[in-house]
Motif scaffolding. Structure first.
Motif, PDB file in Angstrom:
ATOM      1  N   THR A 128      17.322 -19.272  -1.770  1.00 15.57           N
ATOM      2  CA  THR A 128      16.770 -18.985  -0.453  1.00 15.57           C
ATOM      3  C   THR A 128      17.469 -17.757   0.109  1.00 15.57           C
TER       4      THR A 128
ATOM      5  N   ASN B 164      21.277 -21.009  -5.002  1.00 16.51           N
ATOM      6  CA  ASN B 164      22.069 -20.205  -4.064  1.00 16.51           C
ATOM      7  C   ASN B 164      21.323 -20.087  -2.744  1.00 16.51           C
ATOM      8  N   HIS B 165      22.077 -20.097  -1.644  1.00 19.03           N
ATOM      9  CA  HIS B 165      21.523 -19.868  -0.318  1.00 19.03           C
ATOM     10  C   HIS B 165      22.176 -18.613   0.247  1.00 19.03           C
TER      11      HIS B 165
ATOM     12  N   GLN C 122      18.051 -28.192   3.762  1.00 22.03           N
ATOM     13  CA  GLN C 122      19.409 -28.724   3.848  1.00 22.03           C
ATOM     14  C   GLN C 122      19.420 -30.230   4.061  1.00 22.03           C
TER      15      GLN C 122
ATOM     16  N   TRP D 240      16.619 -29.660  -2.747  1.00 26.98           N
ATOM     17  CA  TRP D 240      17.951 -29.173  -2.396  1.00 26.98           C
ATOM     18  C   TRP D 240      18.855 -29.092  -3.622  1.00 26.98           C
TER      19      TRP D 240
ATOM     20  N   VAL E 104      18.299 -25.882  -5.832  1.00 32.12           N
ATOM     21  CA  VAL E 104      18.450 -24.523  -5.302  1.00 32.12           C
ATOM     22  C   VAL E 104      19.810 -23.984  -5.730  1.00 32.12           C
TER      23      VAL E 104
ATOM     24  N   TYR F  69      16.283 -22.691   5.323  1.00 32.39           N
ATOM     25  CA  TYR F  69      17.523 -23.340   4.911  1.00 32.39           C
ATOM     26  C   TYR F  69      17.709 -24.701   5.572  1.00 32.39           C
TER      27      TYR F  69
END
Length: 306
Positions: free
Chosen positions: A95, A226-227, A208, A221, A224, A204
């Motif tokens: 994201t 990397n944020h 989350q 979640w 994923v 996010y």
């Protein structure tokens, strides 16, 4: 040089196609073709009026309007590039979220332009359901006869992406509902291509919730990789933009104002607009862009006075 010769010269230089020119001038492409060959049986005066109007507009663009640099590789853009590289190489989902007007979309567009097998679509209130976002992706992938049924769309997209080792970027993805995100997750796993979800903080914060094993987004979640949060523009971003516009970055008064403008929400977008307007004025005066011109442009665009 006659009007026909002027138009033919532009077309020969391949500045744009005949169809594009006709569309911009507001005339029929077939009528333009016949006119340029000298055998148009319709209203030639109307065609010539439209073409002269188009030429006048092009002349104004050259003499008056100032275009912003196409792409400036600011530090934030390099940060986004790194996350997109990660999504593609691993491959995984990532994201990129945060404030608007800080360069996320421009960076993604530049990344697509610089790399093969990168596809980018944009979600919106009218293109946010599972079926519509899949249809947008199918068109971007070149599936021009894309079906409307969700199951068939998903299968064709999966087939098209498999083996590409590519990257799919979905901008404004905060519009996407749970079922669309889940389908994207499944496609990502089956095809082993990267997916990047770009948008505001909702991208996010919604996902989350998946830290709770009982939450609907838990499966998403956990996948994923990397944020990447981009909360605001940095001084490095603003300095890079100033340099690209040819401004004196050693002028402390100038840079203080630019930092103030650029650090606000939507700052880089606003700064670019002010610089474009200031650049137009400078071009008309035969001078360079100055702090005074930037402040005047800011006042004009925000409805203030100076």
């Amino acid at each position: 040089m006659t009007l026909i010769q002027q138009i033919k010269h532009i077309l020969e230089d391949k500045q744009l196609t005949q169809r594009e020119l006709a569309q911009q001038a507001g005339i029929n492409a077939g009528a333009l073709s016949a006119y340029l060959k000298g055998n148009y049986a319709g209203d030639n005066e109307s065609i010539e009026k439209a073409l002269r109007g188009w030429l006048d507009t092009q002349d104004k663009k050259v003499k008056v309007f100032v275009e912003a640099p196409q792409f400036i590789e600011i530090p934030t853009a390099r940060k986004v590039f790194g996350v997109l590289d990660m999504a593609r190489i691993l491959p995984t989902m990532v994201t990129v979220f945060g404030a608007s007007g800080v360069g996320k979309t421009k960076a993604a567009q530049a990344y697509k332009a610089q790399n093969k097998n990168v596809w980018m679509i944009t979600a919106s209130p009218s293109r946010a359901t599972l079926s519509t976002i899949l249809y947008e992706l199918a068109l971007e992938l070149g599936i021009n006869d894309a079906p409307r049924r969700k199951d068939r769309l998903s299968r064709q997209i999966t087939k098209k992406l498999t083996g590409t080792r590519g990257l799919v970027i979905i901008d404004e993805s905060d519009h996407l509902p749970y079922d669309a995100l889940e389908e994207i997750r499944i496609i990502q796993e089956e095809t082993e291509v990267g997916f990047a979800l770009i948008g505001n903080d909702k991208v996010y914060t919604r996902i989350q919730g998946g830290v709770n094993p009982q939450h609907d987004y838990a499966r998403l979640w956990s996948r994923v990789g990397n944020h990447c949060g981009v909360k605001a523009s940095t001084k490095g971003d603003i300095k890079a933009i100033a340099e690209a516009w040819g401004l004196d970055v050693d002028d402390k008064d100038l840079m203080t104002v630019l930092y103030e403008i650029g650090s606000k929400a939507g700052g880089l977008r606003a700064l670019t607009q002010y610089l474009r307007l200031a650049g137009m004025t400078a071009k008309g005066q035969g001078t360079v862009i100055t702090l005074d011109l930037i402040l005047t442009a800011q006042a004009q665009m925000t409805g203030g006075t100076r």
